[in-house]
Enzyme design. Structure first.
Site, mmCIF file in Angstrom:
data_model
loop_
_atom_site.group_PDB
_atom_site.id
_atom_site.type_symbol
_atom_site.label_atom_id
_atom_site.label_comp_id
_atom_site.label_asym_id
_atom_site.label_seq_id
_atom_site.Cartn_x
_atom_site.Cartn_y
_atom_site.Cartn_z
ATOM 1 N N TYR A 15 0.844 -1.246 -0.307
ATOM 2 C CA TYR A 15 0.079 -0.190 -0.036
ATOM 3 C C TYR A 15 0.812 1.349 0.015
ATOM 4 O O TYR A 15 0.357 2.185 -0.413
ATOM 5 C CB TYR A 15 -0.713 0.035 1.201
ATOM 6 C CG TYR A 15 -2.203 -0.663 0.913
ATOM 7 C CD1 TYR A 15 -2.437 -2.020 0.868
ATOM 8 C CD2 TYR A 15 -3.671 0.198 1.358
ATOM 9 C CE1 TYR A 15 -3.441 -2.556 0.714
ATOM 10 C CE2 TYR A 15 -4.614 -0.621 1.399
ATOM 11 C CZ TYR A 15 -4.830 -1.989 0.708
ATOM 12 O OH TYR A 15 -5.727 -2.522 0.577
ATOM 13 N N LYS A 44 3.143 -14.934 2.032
ATOM 14 C CA LYS A 44 3.574 -15.926 0.866
ATOM 15 C C LYS A 44 5.066 -16.125 0.824
ATOM 16 O O LYS A 44 5.576 -15.639 -0.284
ATOM 17 C CB LYS A 44 2.901 -15.237 -0.360
ATOM 18 C CG LYS A 44 1.236 -15.461 -0.739
ATOM 19 C CD LYS A 44 1.066 -17.113 -0.937
ATOM 20 C CE LYS A 44 1.603 -17.001 -2.593
ATOM 21 N NZ LYS A 44 1.111 -18.532 -2.677
ATOM 22 N N ASP A 78 -2.922 -17.856 0.649
ATOM 23 C CA ASP A 78 -3.777 -18.514 -0.328
ATOM 24 C C ASP A 78 -4.529 -19.760 0.522
ATOM 25 O O ASP A 78 -5.719 -19.917 0.415
ATOM 26 C CB ASP A 78 -3.329 -18.878 -1.772
ATOM 27 C CG ASP A 78 -1.912 -19.841 -1.358
ATOM 28 O OD1 ASP A 78 -1.413 -19.991 -0.558
ATOM 29 O OD2 ASP A 78 -1.640 -20.509 -2.388
ATOM 30 N N ASP A 92 -6.377 -7.077 3.964
ATOM 31 C CA ASP A 92 -7.605 -6.570 3.287
ATOM 32 C C ASP A 92 -8.345 -7.650 2.515
ATOM 33 O O ASP A 92 -9.736 -7.470 2.824
ATOM 34 C CB ASP A 92 -7.059 -5.471 2.074
ATOM 35 C CG ASP A 92 -8.180 -4.614 1.417
ATOM 36 O OD1 ASP A 92 -9.083 -4.152 2.154
ATOM 37 O OD2 ASP A 92 -8.204 -4.707 0.168
ATOM 38 N N ASP A 105 -12.353 -9.280 4.083
ATOM 39 C CA ASP A 105 -13.540 -9.162 3.399
ATOM 40 C C ASP A 105 -14.223 -10.691 3.250
ATOM 41 O O ASP A 105 -15.545 -10.770 3.550
ATOM 42 C CB ASP A 105 -13.448 -8.642 2.117
ATOM 43 C CG ASP A 105 -13.655 -7.073 1.799
ATOM 44 O OD1 ASP A 105 -13.425 -6.667 2.751
ATOM 45 O OD2 ASP A 105 -14.109 -6.740 0.643
#
Ligand code: IPM
Ligand code: MG
Length: 367
Positions: free
Chosen positions: A141, A192, A225, A249, A253
């Protein structure tokens, strides 16, 4: 004692959900609850329209000197053509960065009354209580370099940089471990590291921090993932999930939908002691339903309740509000996003009124 509160309604459904928070504040003040000195200002597209920037310096200063900040939502198609540094989202990112609000707490809690509203099977989500701790002021970001450039062959190339330093990883890791100790004492750290150096460092630093100071907490690591998949397969395996800005983020959700609706998930963004916390719903500005009285105000109301708990030392009132939300849901009152059979649909302000009614009832019973 009067709490200094800055309200930033923002764009889209922001003003209408914030109106319900104001209603609740009014109720608290006239029922011997905490007292507030309130400042209201613009953020996001509404600030761009009013001041030419998505977060004006004066607004930032007001935020800096308050005890807590409650925000609605930012963004909308109206500002799609605006430069990145002036887009509505840039206002929110600046606020997070300037106050160094590095730890974003996103609790995904399934209320019993909403088990049926989840898209997952009831037995998978019943009793679910997860806390996502998202790093909020680093990563891709904010990483440099970033941009869009034109190559010699005329092609364009967009690029961003994912970076994390030892201290950035450790300070958010500490928050996750500390919070886990007050819950079920388990932390899952997600990155990751199989493809990204910043992820490899993340895992190494969390592992070292755990060994040094938190080996009473159960720690596991998961690639992001896999975590996304596990959240759908068996979400109750998680207690606290700690992860970077971008994965946080996305995963939050996803976790929100386990609870029935994005309209239910609150968040708290915290920095160093003494810095005001920022409280905002996880959902966005939902321009498609803005101004129609359809939005669910509960995520923002629960965010305000988190402000009472984490910044204002009013956890009894936070408990009362959360209990009132539970009563409202149990009585079958629903906004459109959480409708189910045999429930009654109300508008945004109808939900706020129902909450006040529940608080009145609770107060009458206690008297
Ligand atoms: C969130 C939002 C923001 C983010 C946007 C509005 C900048 O999606 O708080 O999750 O990406 O952090
Ligand atoms: Mg988001």
């Amino acid at each position: 004692m009067t709490h200094k509160l800055t309200l930033l309604p923002g764009d889209g459904i922001g003003p209408e959900i914030m109106a319900e928070v104001k209603k609740l504040i009014g109720w608290l003040e006239s029922n011997n609850g905490p007292r507030f000195a309130i400042t209201e200002d613009h953020i996001g597209g509404s600030a761009y329209d009013a001041y030419g920037a998505p977060l004006a310096d004066e607004t930032l200063e007001k935020c800096r000197t308050s005890d807590a900040i409650v925000m609605g939502s930012v963004g909308g198609p109206k500002w799609d053509g605006v430069d990145y540094n002036l887009r509505p989202e840039a206002g929110l990112l600046r606020l997070r960065k300037e106050l160094d609000l590095f730890a974003n707490l996103r609790p995904a809690l399934v209320f019993d009354a909403l088990v049926e509203a989840s898209t997952l099977k009831p037995e998978i989500v019943k009793g679910l209580d997860i806390l996502i701790v998202r790093e909020l002021t680093g990563g891709v970001y904010f990483g440099e370099p970033r941009g869009i450039e034109t190559l010699e062959n005329g092609e364009r190339r967009g690029f961003n940089t994912q970076t994390y330093t030892t201290s950035e990883i450790r300070r958010v890791g500490r928050v996750a471990f500390e919070l886990a100790r007050k819950r079920s004492n388990r932390v899952t750290s997600c990155e990751k590291g199989n493809v990204m150096e910043s992820g490899k460092l993340w895992r190494e630093e969390i592992t070292a921090l755990h060994a040094e100071s938190y080996n009473d907490v159960e720690l596991s690591h998961m690639y992001a993932d896999n975590c996304a998949m596990q959240l759908l397969r068996n979400p109750s395996q998680f207690d606290v999930i700690v992860t970077d800005n971008l994965f946080g983020d996305i995963l939050s959700d996803e976790a929100a939908m386990l609870t029935g609706s994005l309209g239910m998930l609150p968040s708290a963004s915290l920095g160093a002691p003494g810095v005001p916390g920022l409280y905002e719903p996880v959902h966005g500005s939902a321009p498609d339903i803005a101004g129609q009285g359809k939005a669910n105000p509960l995520a923002t109301i629960l965010s305000f309740s988190m402000a009472l708990r984490y910044s204002l030392d009013e956890s009894d009132w936070a408990d009362a509000i959360e209990k009132a939300v539970q009563h409202v849901l149990e009585s079958g009152i629903r906004t459109a996003d959480i409708m189910a059979d045999q429930t009654r649909q109300v508008s945004t302000s109808g939900m706020g009124d129902a909450l006040i009614e529940a608080l009145d009832t609770m107060k009458a019973k206690a008297a």
